[in-house]
Design an enzyme around this catalytic site. Structure first.
Site, PDB file in Angstrom:
ATOM      1  N   LYS A 177       0.841  -1.212   0.000  1.00  0.00           N
ATOM      2  CA  LYS A 177       0.000   0.000   0.000  1.00  0.00           C
ATOM      3  C   LYS A 177       0.872   1.258   0.000  1.00  0.00           C
ATOM      4  O   LYS A 177       0.608   2.221  -0.728  1.00  0.00           O
ATOM      5  CB  LYS A 177      -0.934  -0.019   1.214  1.00  0.00           C
ATOM      6  CG  LYS A 177      -1.630   1.291   1.520  1.00  0.00           C
ATOM      7  CD  LYS A 177      -2.802   1.587   0.595  1.00  0.00           C
ATOM      8  CE  LYS A 177      -3.207   3.037   0.662  1.00  0.00           C
ATOM      9  NZ  LYS A 177      -4.457   3.334   1.227  1.00  0.00           N
ATOM     10  N   LYS A 245       0.937  11.785   5.279  1.00  0.00           N
ATOM     11  CA  LYS A 245       1.258  10.760   6.283  1.00  0.00           C
ATOM     12  C   LYS A 245       1.844   9.514   5.612  1.00  0.00           C
ATOM     13  O   LYS A 245       2.852   8.954   6.056  1.00  0.00           O
ATOM     14  CB  LYS A 245      -0.038  10.424   7.039  1.00  0.00           C
ATOM     15  CG  LYS A 245       0.020   9.290   8.018  1.00  0.00           C
ATOM     16  CD  LYS A 245      -0.690   8.004   7.609  1.00  0.00           C
ATOM     17  CE  LYS A 245      -2.037   8.071   7.016  1.00  0.00           C
ATOM     18  NZ  LYS A 245      -2.657   6.780   6.727  1.00  0.00           N
TER      19      LYS A 245
HETATM   20  P1  NA7 Z   1     -10.727  10.311   7.949  1.00  0.00           P
HETATM   21  O1  NA7 Z   1     -11.948  10.679   7.189  1.00  0.00           O
HETATM   22  O2  NA7 Z   1      -9.774  11.366   8.335  1.00  0.00           O
HETATM   23  O3  NA7 Z   1     -11.198   9.534   9.263  1.00  0.00           O
HETATM   24  C1  NA7 Z   1     -10.252   9.187  10.229  1.00  0.00           C
HETATM   25  C2  NA7 Z   1     -10.885   8.359  11.308  1.00  0.00           C
HETATM   26  O4  NA7 Z   1      -9.871   8.111  12.322  1.00  0.00           O
HETATM   27  C3  NA7 Z   1     -12.052   9.048  12.021  1.00  0.00           C
HETATM   28  O5  NA7 Z   1     -12.974   8.070  12.411  1.00  0.00           O
HETATM   29  C4  NA7 Z   1     -11.350   9.679  13.213  1.00  0.00           C
HETATM   30  O6  NA7 Z   1     -12.205   9.959  14.292  1.00  0.00           O
HETATM   31  C5  NA7 Z   1     -10.385   8.572  13.588  1.00  0.00           C
HETATM   32  N1  NA7 Z   1      -9.304   9.041  14.461  1.00  0.00           N
HETATM   33  C6  NA7 Z   1      -8.319   9.905  14.170  1.00  0.00           C
HETATM   34  N2  NA7 Z   1      -7.507  10.091  15.239  1.00  0.00           N
HETATM   35  C7  NA7 Z   1      -8.022   9.326  16.232  1.00  0.00           C
HETATM   36  C8  NA7 Z   1      -7.627   9.061  17.555  1.00  0.00           C
HETATM   37  N3  NA7 Z   1      -6.530   9.635  18.108  1.00  0.00           N
HETATM   38  N4  NA7 Z   1      -8.373   8.217  18.298  1.00  0.00           N
HETATM   39  C9  NA7 Z   1      -9.465   7.628  17.763  1.00  0.00           C
HETATM   40  N5  NA7 Z   1      -9.898   7.810  16.491  1.00  0.00           N
HETATM   41  C10 NA7 Z   1      -9.163   8.653  15.723  1.00  0.00           C
HETATM   42  O7  NA7 Z   1      -9.866   9.209   7.184  1.00  0.00           O
HETATM   43  P2  NA7 Z   1     -10.353   8.175   6.053  1.00  0.00           P
HETATM   44  O8  NA7 Z   1     -11.587   7.503   6.517  1.00  0.00           O
HETATM   45  O9  NA7 Z   1     -10.325   8.849   4.719  1.00  0.00           O
HETATM   46  O10 NA7 Z   1      -9.122   7.157   6.048  1.00  0.00           O
HETATM   47  C11 NA7 Z   1      -8.977   6.187   7.050  1.00  0.00           C
HETATM   48  C12 NA7 Z   1      -7.745   5.340   6.771  1.00  0.00           C
HETATM   49  O11 NA7 Z   1      -7.841   4.707   5.473  1.00  0.00           O
HETATM   50  C13 NA7 Z   1      -6.429   6.100   6.727  1.00  0.00           C
HETATM   51  O12 NA7 Z   1      -5.412   5.342   7.301  1.00  0.00           O
HETATM   52  C14 NA7 Z   1      -6.189   6.322   5.248  1.00  0.00           C
HETATM   53  O13 NA7 Z   1      -4.816   6.553   4.973  1.00  0.00           O
HETATM   54  C15 NA7 Z   1      -6.754   5.094   4.614  1.00  0.00           C
HETATM   55  P3  NA7 Z   1     -12.979  11.385  14.355  1.00  0.00           P
HETATM   56  O14 NA7 Z   1     -14.184  11.226  13.479  1.00  0.00           O
HETATM   57  O15 NA7 Z   1     -12.010  12.438  13.863  1.00  0.00           O
HETATM   58  O16 NA7 Z   1     -13.296  11.546  15.798  1.00  0.00           O
END
Ligand code: NA7
Length: 293
Positions: A177, A245
């Protein structure tokens, strides 16, 4: 254990751009779904569609035969697995855990080891296809881990995606990936550079794209992203902050393996610059803004 519509309990942690449509597709396919998201308001659409909203990752893991996670980055995943009320401590013996976040291969191997200690089968299964692929159930999975485990989860992957590749042991899915995303990042950056050149020469970018699409330089990603660059509209499908990232993760991996990635290192500087000036969440095709200074 193989998933069965109606009786199998699925847990989903992470309801971002990718997680929400993936959850909707699981519900549409008839699976019983429990979800959790750090920002609980993002669960509204899924709850309305029939999902149960849990109070913590731990609560989701405790009630799941299959757990799926898809969060931003390695710190986010470590937080939901090992933070307060984290999922790892509650994963059920005999259950299966699939992580579709893009993280480091090293973290994937650490999770695989912790899962094995609990008698849990783990797969690293990052995806490609963007949010439109997630909505249409047409994601492509890059899988690392045990081939028999993959065979068992195929019915679930078939709901979420159209194709999956078994690439090797744990971490292999993440490695491929990261390699793939660096190509996408470089391709879009190359198009942005070329458009900047053509524009400075007083020519229309549309003409360059028209020629590209008829030539050896054509590609799927350029077909999808060229309109963004030409219009200057960057509604996130795959956010620039996540591509940034991934370039960092690719460079870290290269460093560990002793491989030089000079073009990736240079591209990351360009993405870093745009990430620094962006006031809102933008698609990674906004790398074009580097030349609109
Ligand atoms: P998004 O739309 O930025 O969503 C990221 C998700 O990760 C979202 O549910 C966030 O929760 C969650 N998040 C981010 N930081 C935290 C922490 N510290 N604790 C818990 N949850 C967290 O990303 P995508 O859906 O476009 O992509 C997800 C992955 O797939 C990523 O690795 C890409 O590179 C590929 P929030 O809603 O902000 O509370």
């Amino acid at each position: 254990m193989k998933p069965t519509v109606g009786s199998t309990k699925i847990g989903l942690l992470g309801l971002g751009l990718m997680g929400r449509p993936m959850g909707i597709n699981l519900i549409k396919a008839g699976y019983s779904l429990t979800v959790w998201n750090r920002t609980s308001s993002r669960a509204g659409e899924l709850v309305a569609a029939g999902a149960t909203l849990a109070k913590s990752p731990q609560e989701v893991a405790a009630s799941s035969d299959f757990l799926l996670t898809i969060v931003s980055d390695p710190p986010a995943l470590e937080e939901i697995l090992w933070g307060p009320s984290g999922a790892m401590q509650a994963l059920q013996r005999g259950s299966t855990y699939i992580d579709s976040s893009t993280i480091s291969p090293a973290l994937a191997r650490k999770i695989a080891a912790a899962s094995a200690e609990r008698g849990v089968r783990f797969l690293d299964a990052p995806v490609t296809g963007g949010d439109w692929g997630a909505k249409k159930g047409e994601l492509i999975f890059m899988v690392g881990g045990d081939a028999d485990t993959l065979k068992d989860v195929e019915p679930l992957l078939g709901v979420l995606g159209k194709k999956w590749f078994h690439l090797g042991p744990h971490g292999a899915g993440q490695t491929v990936k990261l390699a793939m995303n660096l190509i996408l990042a470089l391709q879009v950056e190359a198009l942005a550079e070329a458009l900047a050149l053509v524009a400075r020469a007083g020519l229309q970018g549309e003409k360059l794209v028209e020629v590209l699409q008829s030539s050896m330089a054509r590609s799927g990603v350029l077909d999808v992203k060229a309109p963004n660059l030409l219009k200057g509209e960057y509604v996130p499908s795959f956010p620039l902050r996540l591509m940034h990232k991934d370039l960092g993760l690719a460079l870290d991996l290269a460093n560990q393996l002793g491989v030089a990635l000079p073009a990736t290192a240079a591209a990351r500087e360009t993405y870093s610059y745009v990430k620094g000036i962006a006031k809102e969440d933008l698609d990674y095709s906004a790398v074009m803004r580097f030349w609109k200074r």
